[in-house]
Design an enzyme around this catalytic site. Structure first.
Site, short mmCIF file in Angstrom:
data_model
loop_
_atom_site.label_atom_id
_atom_site.label_comp_id
_atom_site.label_asym_id
_atom_site.label_seq_id
_atom_site.Cartn_x
_atom_site.Cartn_y
_atom_site.Cartn_z
N PRO A 2 0.79 -1.22 0.00
CA PRO A 2 0.00 0.00 0.00
C PRO A 2 0.82 1.27 0.00
CG PRO A 2 -0.14 -1.18 2.11
CD PRO A 2 1.01 -1.71 1.36
N GLU A 3 0.54 2.09 -0.96
CA GLU A 3 1.08 3.45 -0.98
C GLU A 3 -0.10 4.38 -0.70
OE1 GLU A 3 3.59 4.16 -4.42
OE2 GLU A 3 3.96 2.02 -4.63
#
Length: 286
Positions: A2-3
């Site tokens: 996840p960014e």
DNA sequence: AGAGCTACCTGAAGGC
DNA sequence: TGCCTTCAGGTAGCTC
């Protein structure tokens, strides 16, 4: 995994269920994730009401009625599930593949509007973390004290980005992964932003000159597009409601080695910088 | 101070 | 089939 866009997608998926809910119980399957849970983690959460679910960079932040805030980071493989949650079709399995129960490390029992439901945190690689800090000291906590400007807010301007990169001799690719320069960028969106800006990943970070404006605009537009698409789904990312992201179908360069650049059709190249893959177009990016 | 390496941990995928 | 190697969206701590 996840960014910023993926974490924001998770936040938006969880917020309606969590905001206003009371934590009845917290069960830990082990004493740590990447770092140990803070002392008396469960006791300090039980009975607390979740006032909101916010985000800073790649962290989720839940201010509580107790005066503390619950800080959560998903690492590479962290995910939240609402297996019997207040979602339209409880019991539906939300993920591409069922998460291994052996990696479900935290189970919150929540209560909201007379309903009780569980929120499960699953994280195979255990690079995520949870922490509790006084809400009044969030800014100076170890997680946020040195974190850079938040993209997609007015504080993040081309001038602020330029100041963050000034004097740096490292490559722009590596510099943008540093959360002190800008919060929330990771390997995917850095690659995509550099392509969108036409900037070579190998260029020295402190020598962008006037093209800093292009890069700033590209960072914002790529992040916004990622959020609008519900994040990227590589391997197993899914939002809290189980919908997979769609942004990976719009990658210009990330994970596309050898495929044609969408702008000029030359093959996308892969190189390694600071031990991590960089994908770029040597013709479009200078 | 800046920059580069390593470690943390597990699973998936590819080569042989 | 199975074993081995490589790689993965992140961060922090250590060296030089």
């Amino acid at each position: 995994m996840p960014e910023l866009p993926e974490v924001e997608t998770v936040r938006r998926g969880l917020a309606p269920a969590l905001e206003g809910a009371t934590i009845d119980a917290v069960k830990l399957a082990r004493p740590d994730l990447r770092i140990p849970f803070p002392p008396e983690f469960s006791r300090r959460l039980e009975g607390a009401r979740i006032a909101a679910l916010t985000r800073r960079g790649k962290y989720l932040v839940a201010p509580l009625s107790t005066g503390e805030s619950l800080i959560m980071h998903l690492g590479m493989t962290g995910r939240f599930l609402l297996p019997n949650g207040p979602i339209e079709r409880p019991g539906e399995f939300y993920y591409l593949s069922p998460p291994d129960p052996a990696h479900s490390h935290v189970v919150f029992t929540l209560r909201s509007g007379g309903r009780r439901f569980e929120l499960v945190y699953n994280d195979a690689r255990r690079f995520g973390l949870m922490d509790l800090v006084p809400s009044s000291a969030l800014r100076t906590s170890r997680h946020f004290a040195r974190m850079g400007p938040e993209p997609l807010t007015p504080e993040f301007t081309a001038g602020v980005l330029a100041a963050g990169l000034a004097g740096k001799t490292m490559s722009i690719k590596v510099a943008l992964l540093d959360q002190r320069v800008a919060a929330g960028l990771g390997n995917i969106y850095v690659c995509e932003a550099l392509h969108a800006a036409g900037v070579s990943p190998k260029r020295a970070a402190g020598r962008l000159g006037p093209r800093i404006s292009d890069l700033h605009a590209a960072i914002c537009s790529v992040l916004e597009a990622g959020i609008a698409a519900g994040g990227s789904t590589l391997r197993d990312f899914a939002a809290a409601d189980g919908r997979t992201g769609a942004f990976q179908e719009r990658f210009a360069v990330y994970d596309r080695e050898g495929e044609p650049c969408p702008a000029c059709a030359k093959p996308v190249r892969r190189i390694v910088q600071a031990g991590r893959s960089t994908f770029y177009c040597s013709a479009c990016q200078r």
